[in-house]
Design an enzyme around this catalytic site. Structure first.
Site, PDB file in Angstrom:
ATOM      1  N   GLU A 238      -9.030  -5.434  10.988  1.00  0.00           N
ATOM      2  CA  GLU A 238      -8.646  -4.335  10.112  1.00  0.00           C
ATOM      3  C   GLU A 238      -9.353  -4.578   8.765  1.00  0.00           C
ATOM      4  O   GLU A 238      -9.263  -5.667   8.203  1.00  0.00           O
ATOM      5  CB  GLU A 238      -7.126  -4.390   9.905  1.00  0.00           C
ATOM      6  CG  GLU A 238      -6.589  -3.372   8.969  1.00  0.00           C
ATOM      7  CD  GLU A 238      -5.083  -3.537   8.730  1.00  0.00           C
ATOM      8  OE1 GLU A 238      -4.632  -4.673   8.462  1.00  0.00           O
ATOM      9  OE2 GLU A 238      -4.365  -2.531   8.809  1.00  0.00           O
TER      10      GLU A 238
ATOM     11  N   GLU B 169       6.013  -3.672  11.696  1.00  0.00           N
ATOM     12  CA  GLU B 169       5.030  -2.581  11.542  1.00  0.00           C
ATOM     13  C   GLU B 169       3.793  -3.214  10.929  1.00  0.00           C
ATOM     14  O   GLU B 169       3.789  -3.561   9.747  1.00  0.00           O
ATOM     15  CB  GLU B 169       5.583  -1.480  10.628  1.00  0.00           C
ATOM     16  CG  GLU B 169       6.788  -0.766  11.182  1.00  0.00           C
ATOM     17  CD  GLU B 169       6.476   0.074  12.416  1.00  0.00           C
ATOM     18  OE1 GLU B 169       5.294   0.390  12.639  1.00  0.00           O
ATOM     19  OE2 GLU B 169       7.417   0.378  13.162  1.00  0.00           O
TER      20      GLU B 169
ATOM     21  N   ASN C 135       0.788  -1.245   0.000  1.00  0.00           N
ATOM     22  CA  ASN C 135       0.000   0.000   0.000  1.00  0.00           C
ATOM     23  C   ASN C 135       0.815   1.288   0.000  1.00  0.00           C
ATOM     24  O   ASN C 135       0.367   2.293  -0.543  1.00  0.00           O
ATOM     25  CB  ASN C 135      -1.002  -0.006   1.162  1.00  0.00           C
ATOM     26  CG  ASN C 135      -0.327   0.005   2.515  1.00  0.00           C
ATOM     27  OD1 ASN C 135       0.757  -0.565   2.687  1.00  0.00           O
ATOM     28  ND2 ASN C 135      -0.935   0.638   3.476  1.00  0.00           N
TER      29      ASN C 135
HETATM   30  P1  NAD Z   1       1.212  -8.890   3.618  1.00  0.00           P
HETATM   31  O1  NAD Z   1       1.496  -9.275   5.020  1.00  0.00           O
HETATM   32  O2  NAD Z   1       0.294  -9.736   2.835  1.00  0.00           O
HETATM   33  O3  NAD Z   1       2.569  -8.797   2.790  1.00  0.00           O
HETATM   34  C1  NAD Z   1       3.634  -8.005   3.257  1.00  0.00           C
HETATM   35  C2  NAD Z   1       4.929  -8.530   2.688  1.00  0.00           C
HETATM   36  O4  NAD Z   1       5.225  -9.797   3.278  1.00  0.00           O
HETATM   37  C3  NAD Z   1       4.920  -8.756   1.178  1.00  0.00           C
HETATM   38  O5  NAD Z   1       6.110  -8.248   0.631  1.00  0.00           O
HETATM   39  C4  NAD Z   1       4.915 -10.257   1.050  1.00  0.00           C
HETATM   40  O6  NAD Z   1       5.566 -10.691  -0.123  1.00  0.00           O
HETATM   41  C5  NAD Z   1       5.725 -10.643   2.266  1.00  0.00           C
HETATM   42  N1  NAD Z   1       5.588 -12.042   2.719  1.00  0.00           N
HETATM   43  C6  NAD Z   1       4.568 -12.899   2.532  1.00  0.00           C
HETATM   44  N2  NAD Z   1       4.854 -14.091   3.100  1.00  0.00           N
HETATM   45  C7  NAD Z   1       6.088 -13.982   3.662  1.00  0.00           C
HETATM   46  C8  NAD Z   1       6.929 -14.864   4.392  1.00  0.00           C
HETATM   47  N3  NAD Z   1       6.596 -16.131   4.665  1.00  0.00           N
HETATM   48  N4  NAD Z   1       8.121 -14.406   4.830  1.00  0.00           N
HETATM   49  C9  NAD Z   1       8.507 -13.138   4.572  1.00  0.00           C
HETATM   50  N5  NAD Z   1       7.751 -12.267   3.867  1.00  0.00           N
HETATM   51  C10 NAD Z   1       6.545 -12.678   3.419  1.00  0.00           C
HETATM   52  O7  NAD Z   1       0.668  -7.364   3.680  1.00  0.00           O
HETATM   53  P2  NAD Z   1       0.046  -6.484   2.518  1.00  0.00           P
HETATM   54  O8  NAD Z   1      -1.320  -6.966   2.200  1.00  0.00           O
HETATM   55  O9  NAD Z   1       1.010  -6.304   1.417  1.00  0.00           O
HETATM   56  O10 NAD Z   1      -0.052  -5.071   3.274  1.00  0.00           O
HETATM   57  C11 NAD Z   1      -1.130  -4.700   4.067  1.00  0.00           C
HETATM   58  C12 NAD Z   1      -0.809  -4.817   5.543  1.00  0.00           C
HETATM   59  O11 NAD Z   1       0.349  -4.038   5.869  1.00  0.00           O
HETATM   60  C13 NAD Z   1      -1.921  -4.258   6.391  1.00  0.00           C
HETATM   61  O12 NAD Z   1      -2.147  -5.100   7.493  1.00  0.00           O
HETATM   62  C14 NAD Z   1      -1.387  -2.912   6.842  1.00  0.00           C
HETATM   63  O13 NAD Z   1      -1.954  -2.428   8.034  1.00  0.00           O
HETATM   64  C15 NAD Z   1       0.070  -3.203   7.000  1.00  0.00           C
HETATM   65  N6  NAD Z   1       0.862  -1.981   6.953  1.00  0.00           N
HETATM   66  C16 NAD Z   1       1.440  -1.529   8.097  1.00  0.00           C
HETATM   67  C17 NAD Z   1       2.146  -0.335   8.091  1.00  0.00           C
HETATM   68  C18 NAD Z   1       2.798   0.200   9.335  1.00  0.00           C
HETATM   69  O14 NAD Z   1       3.662   1.068   9.239  1.00  0.00           O
HETATM   70  N7  NAD Z   1       2.433  -0.267  10.515  1.00  0.00           N
HETATM   71  C19 NAD Z   1       2.290   0.372   6.888  1.00  0.00           C
HETATM   72  C20 NAD Z   1       1.712  -0.133   5.736  1.00  0.00           C
HETATM   73  C21 NAD Z   1       0.984  -1.318   5.779  1.00  0.00           C
END
Ligand code: NAD
Length: 514
Positions: A416, A288, A190
């Site tokens: 969420e 995060e 995002n």
């Molecule tokens: P996601 O958890 O689906 O993916 C995040 C990342 O993790 C991707 O790059 C994905 O390829 C990677 N990933 C997946 N499986 C993995 C594994 N086994 N080992 C290591 N990496 C792996 O999240 P998303 O849908 O891309 O993003 C949305 C989420 O991110 C929401 O929950 C949002 O709140 C959170 N977010 C948090 C912040 C913050 O600063 N707190 C900022 C932006 C988004």
């Protein structure tokens, strides 16, 4: 869908376009309009040791424009070998990187900031096409990423040590901060530019090297960001990117013994998994994650301000923001007036072309997300919730949706949502408002609207949130603050001060004369 008759806007003056991110504020920063690139994208390869890596014959994946399903980029789909090569390069570069001077690292990061401004139109176009950002959000990302680069250039001059008193006569006791080596960064879909730039520049500023696994939705943005750092002068091997499916290669990266620390931004589910590997291997990790972020409006609040903050927090980038205020809690004495104004403002938000500065609501990232949200809405309505506005879809776009009569049994209230859906609940008094807000599994950022600073500070003391904004939106970001959440919302903090501790190791050195 159940669309209630809307009561008239009750004396709540509100200027809808101006409460958006206000893309016009960034006018000097970008030309007024960016046009979509018509050039066929070339194959994106991993970025390792300052050059593209991987062959045409490798497995591939595509990123797709969430608006119209067109292919934005095709990238190599990395395997364990590619991860190994990226970590090899980062490991080789760690020692020379640790020897760079503050001035060298500062110059690189300031140059990266200048290049990001120079190429802002191009980044803007990618953020619009690859992840469906309305232009205001895209410009906001570029502005925040630029500030992060400049602020992190300042970290290079703050890697100071300490002296300690010693009980041994004639002994000098010194503490040095040393770089930790290779940092692995994992980013969500995002805010790919903000998070990629934040993780990379914090690692580089502190003298470390970086291996980045970006979201599978954002290869074009990540590739362009890596090239920007390269052009800014990052030494070979200090910045590497591996593309692919995180669930396939993430574990391999995180568990590599040469990776000293992992900085992860994403969902709680994946974050916990990453944390468990880091815990088992005794390596540092920062998480995060997301949040069910409450915005509380008390009886003495300034309603137009509260409504603007709620609109901004609830609907920017169609609610796909970790700090989105998807849950609004309002004192009963002002509940109806707030709801009338909020529903009217939400109903007026624009779902226009993404390149129009007034557009607030764009497409959700993919069809699974649309299905998940449809199901949450269906379940909530079935259990008695009422949709005051929205609920209908235009392609992948969900119209801004405001829901009342919700209860804790509804997934809508417990999870969420990550979409343009906001619930509004009434609260009897301050205690009730705090209890409702605190019932969420994880709060990343909260807001309270009140004229009483004493009451606001009571929220700060009693609400289990790591970030609280008084008379403002839940959506805030500044480079120097301790940014992050606890429990389901995160582990550790990002930010300049905290980064010094997370990205360096203390070394104790003693010295005696001979
Ligand atoms: P996601 O958890 O689906 O993916 C995040 C990342 O993790 C991707 O790059 C994905 O390829 C990677 N990933 C997946 N499986 C993995 C594994 N086994 N080992 C290591 N990496 C792996 O999240 P998303 O849908 O891309 O993003 C949305 C989420 O991110 C929401 O929950 C949002 O709140 C959170 N977010 C948090 C912040 C913050 O600063 N707190 C900022 C932006 C988004």
């Amino acid at each position: 869908m159940l669309l209630q008759a809307l009561p008239p806007l009750a004396n709540v003056p509100i200027e809808i376009p101006l409460l958006l991110i206000d893309a016009r504020r960034f006018a000097p920063f970008l030309s007024s309009r960016t046009e979509s690139s018509t050039v066929k994208p070339s194959l994106i390869r991993h970025w390792i040791d300052a050059k593209p890596h991987g062959t045409e014959s490798g497995r591939r994946f595509q990123s797709v424009n969430p608006e119209d399903g067109t292919v934005v980029a095709e990238a190599l789909r990395g395997g364990a070998d590619d991860v190994d090569k990226a970590v090899d390069a980062a490991h080789r570069a760690a020692e020379p990187m640790a020897q760079t001077t503050p001035s060298e690292r500062e110059t690189i990061l300031l140059q990266a900031a200048a290049l990001l401004q120079r190429d802002a139109d191009e980044f803007c176009d990618l953020l619009i096409r690859e992840i469906g950002s309305p232009i205001g959000k895209a410009k906001m990302e570029i502005e925040i990423a630029t500030r992060l680069l400049k602020a992190n250039a300042g970290i290079t001059r703050r890697l100071t040590g300490r002296t300690y008193p010693s009980d041994i006569q004639g002994r000098w006791s010194l503490g040095f901060r040393r770089p930790i080596g290779v940092v692995a960064g994992i980013t969500p879909f995002n805010v790919p530019l903000i998070k990629g730039v934040k993780q990379a520049s914090t690692s580089l500023a502190t003298g470390n090297t970086f291996v980045w696994l970006p979201s599978e939705h954002t290869p074009a943005i990540a590739d362009r960001t890596a090239r920007l750092f390269h052009e800014a002068g990052v030494p070979p091997g200090a910045m590497n990117v591996v593309f692919g499916d995180g669930s396939e290669i993430g574990d391999h990266l995180v568990s590599d013994a040469r990776v000293a620390a992992v900085t992860f931004t994403g969902s709680e589910r994946v974050g916990r998994h990453v944390q468990s590997i880091c815990g088992a291997e005794g390596k540092r990790v920062t998480l995060e994650l997301g949040g069910k972020n409450p915005l509380v409006v008390l009886s003495d609040a300034d309603l137009p301000t509260a409504i603007q903050a709620a609109i901004r927090g609830g609907f920017i980038y169609q609610g796909q923001i970790c700090m989105a205020s998807s849950r609004i809690i309002v004192a009963r004495s002002v509940y109806q007036a707030f709801l009338d104004g909020f529903v009217a403002a939400a109903s007026g938000l624009s779902l226009g072309p993404l390149r129009e500065p007034t557009t607030m609501i764009g497409p959700l990232i993919d069809s699974q997300t649309c299905d998940r949200i449809r199901e949450r809405l269906r379940q909530a309505v079935e259990r008695g919730a009422k949709i005051c506005c929205g609920g209908q879809w235009s392609g992948n776009r969900l119209h801004p949706t405001v829901i009342i009569d919700v209860d804790e049994d509804m997934l809508l209230l417990r999870e969420e949502i990550f979409g343009p859906v906001v619930t509004v609940e009434g609260a009897n008094d301050v205690d009730h408002a705090i209890n409702l807000a605190a019932s969420a599994p994880g709060i990343l950022s909260a807001a309270v609207h009140t004229a009483s600073l004493a009451t606001a500070m009571e929220f700060a003391q009693r609400l289990p949130t790591a970030m609280l904004h008084i008379n403002d939106s839940t959506l805030q970001q500044e480079p120097e603050v301790p940014f992050g959440g606890d429990g389901a919302s995160g582990f550790g903090r990002e930010g300049m001060e905290t980064a010094l501790d997370d990205f360096t190791r203390w070394q104790w050195v003693t010295m005696r004369g001979v």
